[in-house]
Enzyme design. Structure first.
Site, PDB file in Angstrom:
ATOM      1  CD  GLU A 196      -2.886   0.927   2.417  1.00  0.00           C
ATOM      2  OE1 GLU A 196      -3.985   1.746   2.401  1.00  0.00           O
ATOM      3  OE2 GLU A 196      -3.016   0.046   3.166  1.00  0.00           O
ATOM      4  CG  HIS A 197       0.308   4.185   2.012  1.00  0.00           C
ATOM      5  ND1 HIS A 197      -0.175   4.948   1.103  1.00  0.00           N
ATOM      6  CD2 HIS A 197      -0.731   3.799   2.668  1.00  0.00           C
ATOM      7  CE1 HIS A 197      -1.216   5.130   1.012  1.00  0.00           C
ATOM      8  NE2 HIS A 197      -1.943   4.213   1.868  1.00  0.00           N
ATOM      9  CE  LYS A 224       3.208  14.253  16.146  1.00  0.00           C
ATOM     10  NZ  LYS A 224       2.530  13.465  15.344  1.00  0.00           N
ATOM     11  CB  ALA A 235      -0.791   9.236  21.607  1.00  0.00           C
ATOM     12  CB  ALA A 290      -8.804   8.269  19.006  1.00  0.00           C
ATOM     13  CB  VAL A 324      -3.971   0.473  16.801  1.00  0.00           C
ATOM     14  CG1 VAL A 324      -3.988   2.086  16.419  1.00  0.00           C
ATOM     15  CG2 VAL A 324      -2.712   0.186  17.656  1.00  0.00           C
ATOM     16  CG  HIS A 348      21.493  30.378  31.254  1.00  0.00           C
ATOM     17  ND1 HIS A 348      20.398  30.301  31.976  1.00  0.00           N
ATOM     18  CD2 HIS A 348      21.836  31.812  31.086  1.00  0.00           C
ATOM     19  CE1 HIS A 348      19.888  31.543  32.100  1.00  0.00           C
ATOM     20  NE2 HIS A 348      20.580  32.292  31.596  1.00  0.00           N
TER      21      HIS A 348
END
Length: 479
Positions: A36-37, A51, A197, A283, A286, A458
């Protein structure tokens, strides 16, 4: 006659393509099978394109608060189609990048769906799964249907969204993360079922662009795998942004109408509620892609739906290995990539350290970001250890204040007797870029003294990490 390889990898996601490359680096003749991908779910429909979406939302949020930085941005808006287009372009770039890496490393790509037919043998046929659209074109010069043999076979077929009976995604009103990444229009209201998540990232994205969002979680608190204190911090921040939460809540039914959906929710108290929105994102986790691989025929064992492996990727059948999501949690791309290297180097006979799941970091890229590694405070206490806990707030860090990001927390957990770093949990701006410092510290068995005597530059957000360690031992300097 079947083509003979040293290694065949089934699945070209993060784990699969890394396994193929490492095998080629070690002198193996390698083939990889994909249906597929190229680059898998992560680069096409997960880690990377999400993202890109979240970055667009982040910049939009900065524009909304431009006055806080002495800037004027009186007229601005967003174009959801353009946001999605950018995300898909980035996914395409990742897909093409993996194709290039296969060519560079002289790895054969076999296009189709693989099934184990005997030890060391697979049969590749036409894909039975309908591809997620839009699908990138298949790579050029690939091998096709046929029988292929290899001394070793690595299964890296990943996972897919879990579907609850009666709440099946329809691609219109009820979405999985696939549909949520390419909406036909922007929903004004959204119900998110699940606060892991994936659910939290989409809740954050859509809320940042103005949608009314309600998150429903079956368990007593959101982000169940995170440290409870960090999860509470995130919940408070998100509620301040206008996101609503229902915990200890079960969705029993979803009604679909022309103008949206209504989720029927049963609370632990026995109270029933109805939550409506234009769309619902499911969600709820999975499940592993173990079907149609021929595992049963060869006697490959499963454990709670995942292929059972040891810390080196071995299954119970000689010559058959598994990595990544299909081999169980944590279901993270970087864990799959690391497993890939471990497994291939084990096959090659190299001396290898097995996977330590406690040292696999987890990151969630919502607003605010979350990052963690190791034991939570509750888990550390349950282990029977005497512990020391350090906390340092972002408000005590000059860089965080200068960035306009004073809300955040770094929490570290140490074994009080040995100084071993047991866990680190962070929430706030860019903490997903900070966590690796603690992961390295845990891997090289650093003690608190080593961290205390390390110079952190810093001004940086990383100074919060050292201050948290100091705080665990009553020595914090800036709070």
């Amino acid at each position: 006659m079947a083509d003979q390889y040293d290694l065949i990898v089934i699945g070209a996601g993060p784990g699969g393509y890394i396994a193929a490359i490492r095998g080629a680096q070690l002198g193996m003749k390698v083939a990889i099978v994909e249906r597929e991908h190229m680059a898998g779910i992560c680069s096409n429909w997960g880690c990377i394109p999400t993202k890109a979406l979240l970055r667009s939302a982040e910049i939009f949020g900065h524009l909304e608060h431009a006055a806080n930085y002495g800037l004027k941005a009186s007229s601005f808006s967003f174009d959801i189609d353009a946001i999605v287009k950018r995300s898909r372009q980035i996914a395409g770039q990742m897909n093409n990048g993996v194709q290039f890496l296969m060519k560079k490393n002289k790895i054969d790509i076999i296009w189709g769906e693989a099934q184990l037919t005997a030890p060391g043998e697979i049969k590749v046929g036409k894909p039975t799964k309908k591809p997620v659209e839009p699908q990138h074109p298949a790579p050029r010069n690939t091998l096709g249907e046929g029988t292929y043999k290899a001394k070793n076979i690595i299964i890296a077929t990943g996972a897919r969204p879990r579907v609850l009976p009666g709440i099946e995604p329809d691609g219109d009103r009820i979405w999985t993360y696939f549909e949520a990444m390419k909406p036909a229009g922007f929903p004004k209201s959204l119900v998110v079922m699940g606060s892991g998540a994936i659910g939290i990232e989409f809740a954050s994205f859509y809320r940042s662009l103005g949608a009314e969002v309600t998150v429903i979680e079956l368990l007593p608190r959101i982000l169940p795998v995170e440290d409870a204190e960090i999860a509470a911090h995130v919940k408070k921040r998100m509620e301040k942004r206008g996101i609503k939460f229902l915990t200890d809540a079960k969705v029993t039914k979803v009604d679909k109408a022309k103008d949206g959906v209504t989720a029927h929710v049963e609370l632990k108290s026995g109270e029933s509620r109805q939550i409506s929105g234009e769309r619902l994102i499911s969600a709820v986790g999975v499940q592993c892609n173990t079907e149609n691989l021929g595992l049963e025929k060869l006697g490959v064992k499963l454990d709670r739906g995942a292929i059972a492996i040891d810390n080196y990727g071995r299954t119970n059948v000689a010559g058959i290995w598994a990595i990544g999501d299909v081999a169980g949690p944590p279901m993270l791309a970087h864990k799959a990539e690391h497993e890939a290297v471990i497994t291939v180097e084990t096959i090659a006979g190299l001396r290898v350290h097995g996977l330590d799941r406690l040292k696999v970091p987890g990151c969630t890229y919502c607003e605010p970001q979350i990052a963690s590694v190791g034991l939570t405070e509750a888990e550390a206490k349950e282990s029977g250890r005497e512990i020391k806990v350090g906390r340092f707030p972002f408000v005590g860090n000059g860089k965080a204040i200068a960035l306009g990001e004073p809300e955040g927390l770094v929490k570290t957990i140490f074994d009080a007797k040995t100084g071993e770093l047991l866990g680190a949990h962070l929430v706030g701006a860019e903490v997903t870029e900070l966590i690796q410092g603690f992961v390295i510290a845990m891997n090289i068995e650093t003690t608190e003294e080593d961290l205390i005597h390390t110079i952190f530059p810093h001004p940086t957000l990383s100074e919060t990490m050292k201050e948290s360690v100091l705080a665990a031992y009553g020595r914090a300097l800036n709070v």
